[in-house]
Design an enzyme around this catalytic site. Structure first.
Site, PDB file in Angstrom:
ATOM      1  N   ARG A 104     -51.626  19.629  51.161  1.00 48.00           N
ATOM      2  CA  ARG A 104     -51.139  18.527  50.324  1.00 48.00           C
ATOM      3  C   ARG A 104     -52.284  17.836  49.601  1.00 48.00           C
ATOM      4  NH1 ARG A 104     -46.117  16.062  53.110  1.00 48.00           N
ATOM      5  NH2 ARG A 104     -45.990  17.327  54.953  1.00 48.00           N
ATOM      6  N   CYS A 153     -55.415 -22.604  26.387  1.00 51.05           N
ATOM      7  CA  CYS A 153     -53.993 -22.746  26.089  1.00 51.05           C
ATOM      8  C   CYS A 153     -53.442 -21.576  25.296  1.00 51.05           C
ATOM      9  CB  CYS A 153     -53.709 -24.066  25.383  1.00 51.05           C
ATOM     10  SG  CYS A 153     -54.492 -24.163  23.766  1.00 51.05           S
ATOM     11  N   LYS A 212     -54.236   9.414  51.776  1.00 52.04           N
ATOM     12  CA  LYS A 212     -53.508  10.117  52.837  1.00 52.04           C
ATOM     13  C   LYS A 212     -54.472  10.602  53.919  1.00 52.04           C
ATOM     14  CE  LYS A 212     -50.170  12.642  51.482  1.00 52.04           C
ATOM     15  NZ  LYS A 212     -49.293  13.654  50.934  1.00 52.04           N
ATOM     16  N   MET A 245     -48.688  15.083  42.166  1.00 47.64           N
ATOM     17  CA  MET A 245     -49.426  16.316  42.415  1.00 47.64           C
ATOM     18  C   MET A 245     -48.672  17.174  43.421  1.00 47.64           C
ATOM     19  SD  MET A 245     -53.276  14.955  42.180  1.00 47.64           S
ATOM     20  CE  MET A 245     -52.993  13.775  43.430  1.00 47.64           C
ATOM     21  N   ARG A 276     -48.424   4.835  54.828  1.00 49.76           N
ATOM     22  CA  ARG A 276     -49.111   4.146  53.722  1.00 49.76           C
ATOM     23  C   ARG A 276     -48.434   2.799  53.520  1.00 49.76           C
ATOM     24  NH1 ARG A 276     -46.848   8.310  49.161  1.00 49.76           N
ATOM     25  NH2 ARG A 276     -44.697   8.110  49.760  1.00 49.76           N
ATOM     26  N   ARG A 312     -51.181 -31.432  20.192  1.00 50.07           N
ATOM     27  CA  ARG A 312     -51.943 -30.901  19.070  1.00 50.07           C
ATOM     28  C   ARG A 312     -51.333 -31.377  17.751  1.00 50.07           C
ATOM     29  NH1 ARG A 312     -52.038 -24.601  18.137  1.00 50.07           N
ATOM     30  NH2 ARG A 312     -49.939 -24.963  17.364  1.00 50.07           N
ATOM     31  N   GLY A 314     -45.585  11.839  43.954  1.00 47.39           N
ATOM     32  CA  GLY A 314     -44.904  12.935  43.272  1.00 47.39           C
ATOM     33  C   GLY A 314     -45.668  13.534  42.103  1.00 47.39           C
ATOM     34  N   TYR A 327     -58.672 -26.088  33.812  1.00 48.15           N
ATOM     35  CA  TYR A 327     -57.261 -25.712  33.949  1.00 48.15           C
ATOM     36  C   TYR A 327     -56.902 -24.553  33.024  1.00 48.15           C
ATOM     37  CZ  TYR A 327     -56.486 -28.159  29.551  1.00 48.15           C
ATOM     38  OH  TYR A 327     -56.533 -28.526  28.230  1.00 48.15           O
ATOM     39  N   HIS A 367     -44.867 -15.111  16.265  1.00 51.28           N
ATOM     40  CA  HIS A 367     -44.066 -16.327  16.383  1.00 51.28           C
ATOM     41  C   HIS A 367     -42.928 -16.133  17.370  1.00 51.28           C
ATOM     42  CE1 HIS A 367     -40.757 -19.006  15.151  1.00 51.28           C
ATOM     43  NE2 HIS A 367     -41.729 -19.896  15.097  1.00 51.28           N
ATOM     44  N   SER A 427     -60.056 -27.292  24.382  1.00 49.53           N
ATOM     45  CA  SER A 427     -59.032 -26.377  24.857  1.00 49.53           C
ATOM     46  C   SER A 427     -59.209 -25.074  24.077  1.00 49.53           C
ATOM     47  CB  SER A 427     -57.646 -26.966  24.619  1.00 49.53           C
ATOM     48  OG  SER A 427     -56.675 -26.039  25.027  1.00 49.53           O
ATOM     49  N   GLY A 482     -58.244 -22.031  22.341  1.00 47.66           N
ATOM     50  CA  GLY A 482     -57.058 -21.405  21.746  1.00 47.66           C
ATOM     51  C   GLY A 482     -57.365 -19.929  21.578  1.00 47.66           C
ATOM     52  N   THR A 483     -57.169 -19.200  22.647  1.00 51.34           N
ATOM     53  CA  THR A 483     -57.642 -17.813  22.650  1.00 51.34           C
ATOM     54  C   THR A 483     -56.765 -16.869  21.823  1.00 51.34           C
ATOM     55  OG1 THR A 483     -56.631 -17.716  24.821  1.00 51.34           O
ATOM     56  CG2 THR A 483     -59.033 -17.832  24.739  1.00 51.34           C
ATOM     57  N   ASN A 484     -55.596 -17.335  21.378  1.00 55.16           N
ATOM     58  CA  ASN A 484     -54.834 -16.482  20.443  1.00 55.16           C
ATOM     59  C   ASN A 484     -55.612 -16.380  19.139  1.00 55.16           C
ATOM     60  OD1 ASN A 484     -52.826 -16.545  22.368  1.00 55.16           O
ATOM     61  ND2 ASN A 484     -51.687 -18.191  21.365  1.00 55.16           N
TER      62      ASN A 484
HETATM   63  C1  PEP Z   1     -54.203 -20.366  20.110  1.00 52.64           C
HETATM   64  O1  PEP Z   1     -54.586 -20.070  18.973  1.00 52.64           O
HETATM   65  O2  PEP Z   1     -54.624 -19.826  21.122  1.00 52.64           O
HETATM   66  C2  PEP Z   1     -53.181 -21.393  20.298  1.00 52.64           C
HETATM   67  C3  PEP Z   1     -52.819 -21.761  21.497  1.00 52.64           C
HETATM   68  O3  PEP Z   1     -52.598 -21.896  19.177  1.00 52.64           O
HETATM   69  P1  PEP Z   1     -51.440 -21.161  18.359  1.00 52.64           P
HETATM   70  O4  PEP Z   1     -50.986 -19.992  19.161  1.00 52.64           O
HETATM   71  O5  PEP Z   1     -50.381 -22.165  18.164  1.00 52.64           O
HETATM   72  O6  PEP Z   1     -52.148 -20.794  17.101  1.00 52.64           O
HETATM   73 MG    MG Z   2     -54.190 -21.427  17.342  1.00 49.07          MG
END
Ligand code: PEP
Ligand code: MG
Length: 889
Positions: free
Chosen positions: A92, A836, A22, A103, A336, A614, A101, A856, A452, A768, A770-772
């Protein structure tokens, strides 16, 4: 360093960190010559100094404040507390990031028993003067003396009623004097002191209060939610008052330079004649639309419209402006950047580019990718009334209404009859897919953002709420309890997967729309971005959707999802239960043409773009019935029908389920370990892919299959599986006489794979990430349990900045990804790399992927537009630093 107070003309718009948003804007507007009431800003550094001195205003800050006050008095030709010609100011807060809102604000400071008389004479308007004084007492008492506003409101209402008035404008000067008397008594009763009369004392008490409000509960919570650092502090703006309540030639209002819900280029806002700022917000009187001002005060309106235009051109952004008209003269109190809906953000960005105000890159940076979710799914109408039952994790965006069902088979049956159902279950398994397909939404009480239910729902573009532990689901009794409410099978609920809210009954919704401007923005995004965007899709329909949303390939086709079809699952079970090789082969031969058909559909939908497929990944027990349920059935049969054939079959099944049972299935016999032990499964899948490729080759349709081996931890696993796939390709090519190209790669989901990526790259054409799983294995957190159990607490207590299953942990998991890319490319410079995991559809993770040079990102189809925009933004933000970024997809 020692300057803690800036007069408005001493600052400028670039001093946000010091002057707050401000203060910086007031300084900037003063600089460009707009009619801003004069004043000064006490810096955020002064706020920090206040806290460092044990919550007292340091002497230097006090001195500079008094000097600035003297300058303000000089400029205005008025003095604070002067009974003949009093200066009144507003005090103010103003932090670096807007905290609307959160403060406190004080208006009319400087009013006391003497100045109120002076003001009455000076303005020849006693009613106005006494009204201002009572407003000041009320506000000051609430903010500084911490007396609940309720006592004042109550007293005012009683007075009004006594006098038989309907609203405040009927009150006379004498009435306000009476109210002031009452207010003072309230103050005395609560503080045992008289209301402070010395204006300088009022000023410093007010400054203290604003500094303190930086650490009030709601400000702390707001900062946590919006990730605003605690150490920034707030500035304080002291500004000479202008009055919108001086009669019918005065007023006050707020306006946006464009419509904040649609983006249309029209002035949008409202104002009240003869009122002060808080009246507009308080909603006691109904404000007029800004267009009416044109009729009521044409001159002022024109000046305001010109100022709005000027401010927009100056800031090159849609502005949210507060203004006051005092006796026909316009003043701008604040400007603003205006908050807006996703739809408006897109339209404003695109139209501003067309108007030549900003360039394409700026337009792309103007839209928050996260906001796009709102536009791609049905959503709850903002004006709808709703009863919220509980809140879970917002796992997949979109809103849906339906009757509650607890069983996937029933969901499928009702869904096929055209009924709208919401599948409610503690968690889902691949067994439930058919029910999920037929449901409007999925609601679970366990599991996190990569459970899942979450992953599958996102892939399908279906609303999903996960891990809502407040729901006590009774599957047998077909009901769930939440708080004191019982929701039974068949009851109607609405879920909002964007917020995680579960609501009772049917709530009105709005359909998604892909406007022309949205399409335009995405075309620009594609021109800018240097990182490919693919989709995770497992069937021809999702593949078509991905293509429609602009995906340039499929980054992950999870083939196990193809096994979940009601017709196929018995064959899959036959394959698992097979006692020997030939029995297993028999089942696999039945499955092969089914998978082949799916691959043909997917290849066709992707029209020559690469498709990463896969091979089977989950532990096999996921395809079999639940062990406990089976045990119950067997026990019942043992008692009721001990000789039956059914009992024999179920006992056999139970034996197999027990054999496959593992303590840690996610670290157990899954991924390529399945292919290593049952090579015939992977061989069947590889052949199904290649037969499909051969069929399309015959039709003259280009295909680019990329066969991906999951969960590799040692190069030898990939070496063996690669050979198996090559052999399958050779055999199909010989058998069909058709040639087709293909590549073989692996997922990097285990730290060891990332750390030995140089060896693994010898056998891989692509990686690829698989970051999960990589997040699961790096942190050692179960992706199915962590969110519901402890992650929320970790995030709330700042142990972790974010949920690492949703936002890539760049310092840990990211380091492994980066290492994997570097080591892999050292061995094979042409190695293609992508991501992925769920992070492929999250903006900060996409930015990281661009920075480390991935080719990608891949995400669920409905996130593809978001990823296209986020990828463009990453390129624009870093392009000068990262000109080497790879251009292929
Ligand atoms: C992962 O593990 O990142 C992945 C894409 O495979 P999934 O989620 O099917 O294990
Ligand atoms: Mg996986």
């Amino acid at each position: 360093m020692d300057k803690f107070v800036y007069l408005f003309h001493e600052g400028n718009g670039n001093m946000r960190e010091l002057l707050g948003g401000k203060g910086a804007n007031l300084a900037e507007m003063t600089k460009i010559g707009l009619p801003v009431p004069f004043g000064f800003t006490i810096t955020t550094q002064a706020c920090n100094a206040y806290y460092e001195s044990g919550k007292s205003i340091p002497a230097l800050v006090e001195k500079q404040t008094l000097d600035a006050l003297a300058a303000l008095e000089e400029k205005m030709g008025k003095k604070l507390g002067d009974p003949k010609n009093p200066l009144l100011v507003s005090v103010r807060s103003g932090s670096v990031f807007s905290m609307p809102g959160m403060m406190d604000t004080i208006l009319n400071l400087g009013m006391n028993d003497e100045t109120v008389v002076g003001m009455a004479k000076l303005t020849n308007n006693p009613r106005f003067s006494y009204d201002s004084y009572r407003r000041f007492i009320q506000m000051f008492s609430n903010v500084v003396l911490e007396i609940d506003t309720y006592f004042f409101e109550q007293f005012l209402e009683e007075t009004r009623e006594q006098k038989g008035y309907y609203a405040d404008p009927e009150m006379t000067a004498e009435d306000w004097q009476e109210v002031i008397g009452g207010y003072k008594e309230i103050v005395k009763k609560h503080t045992r002191k008289d209301f402070p009369q010395d204006p300088k004392e009022q000023l410093f008490l007010a400054i203290n209060a604003v500094f303190n409000s930086w650490n009030n509960q709601r400000a702390i919570v707001y900062r946590r939610l919006n990730k605003i650092p605690d150490h920034l502090g707030t500035a304080v703006n002291v500004q000479s008052m202008v009055f919108g309540n001086m009669g019918d030639d005065s007023g006050t209002g707020v306006a946006f330079t464009r419509n904040p819900s649609t983006g249309e280029k029209v002035l949008y806002g409202e104002y009240l004649i003869n009122a002060q700022g808080e009246d507009v917000v308080a909603g006691i009187r109904t404000p007029q639309p800004i267009a009416t001002l044109q009729k009521e005060m044409p001159g002022v309106f024109q000046q305001f419209a010109d100022t709005c235009h000027r401010l927009e051109q100056h800031y090159k952004e849609m502005q949210d402006i507060e203004f006051t008209v005092e006796r026909g003269k316009l003043f701008i109190l604040q400007t603003r950047n205006g908050k807006r809906t996703a739809q408006a953000a897109i339209r404003i960005a695109v139209e501003m580019e067309k108007e030549g105000i900003i360039d394409k890159k700026s337009a792309l940076l103007r839209v928050d990718p996260d906001q796009l979710n709102q536009l791609l799914h049905r959503r709850i109408d903002d004006s709808a009334q709703k009863t919220i039952l509980a809140k879970g994790l917002p796992a997949s965006p979109g809103a849906a209404t339906g009757q509650v069902v607890f069983d996937a088979d029933e969901a499928e049956q009702l869904g096929n009859e055209g009924k709208k159902v919401i599948l409610v279950s503690p968690e889902t398994t691949p067994d439930d897919i058919h029910g999920m397909v037929a449901s409007q939404a999925i609601l679970t009480s366990r599991g996190g953002m990569t459970s899942h239910a979450a992953v599958v729902a996102r892939g399908m573009g279906k609303a999903c709420i996960c891990g809502c532990e407040a729901l006590k689901i009774d599957m047998k009794g077909k009901q769930f309890v939440v708080g004191d409410k019982v929701i039974r099978h068949g009851d109607i609920i609405t879920v909002d997967g964007s917020t995680g809210e579960i609501m009772l009954g049917e709530i009105p919704m709005i359909d998604p729309e892909l406007s022309e401007e949205f399409q335009q923005l995405l075309v620009w995004a594609d021109e800018e971005r240097k990182i490919g965007v693919r989709a995770n899709a497992d069937n021809p329909e999702d593949a078509r959707k991905s293509f429609e949303f602009g995906a340039c390939g499929i980054g992950l086709c999870r083939t196990e999802h193809m096994f979940m079809d009601l017709k196929r699952i018995p064959i899959v079970q036959k394959m698992i239960l097979a006692e020997n090789y030939s029995e297993r082969m028999e089942a696999l031969e039945q499955l092969l043409p089914m998978q082949q058909g799916d691959f043909e559909g997917i290849f066709e939908a992707m029209q020559g773009f690469p498709v990463t497929i896969r091979l089977l990944d989950p532990p096999l027990h996921e395809f079999l019935p639940d062990k406990e349920e089976l045990l119950v059935e067997v026990t019942k049969l043992q008692i009721l029908e001990p000789q039956s054939k059914e009992l024999k079959q179920k006992e056999l099944l139970l034996k197999k389920v027990r054999q496959l049972d593992e303590f840690n299935p996610m670290l157990g016999h899954r991924g390529c370990r399945l292919g290593m032990i049952y090579p015939e499964i992977y061989e069947m899948q590889a052949k199904a892919i290649f037969y499909a490729a051969a069929v399309l080759a015959e039709k003259g349709i280009a295909v680019q299959p990329e066969i991906m081996i999951p969960l590799v931890g040692h190069v030898n696993e990939l070496k063996q599986m690669r050979q198996l796939v090559v052999d399958a390709a050779v055999s199909v090519q010989e058998e069909t006489g058709k040639q087709f190209d293909y590549t073989i790669g692996t997922m990097i989901e285990i730290p060891r794979a990332a750390l030995t990526a140089d060896e693994i790259a010898e056998e891989a054409d692509f990686f690829s990430f698989g970051t999960n799983d990589l997040t699961q294995t790096t942190f050692g957190y179960s992706r199915d349990d962590a969110e519901g159990k402890f992650l929320q607490a970790y995030i709330e207590n700042k142990v972790l900045p974010d949920n690492p299953f949703a936002v890539l942990d760049q310092d840990g998991v990211g380091k492994l990804v980066e290492t994997g890319v570097k080591l892999g490319r050292a061995t094979k410079p042409s190695l293609k790399t992508g991501i992925c995991g769920e992070h492929g559809g999250e903006k900060s993770s996409i930015d990281f992927c661009y920075r480390i040079g991935l080719d990608y990102v891949s995400c669920s189809p409905y996130r593809v537009p978001l990823a296209r925009l986020a990828a463009a933004q990453a390129t624009i933000r870093h392009e000068s630093k990262n000109e080497q970024a790879v251009t292929t997809a």
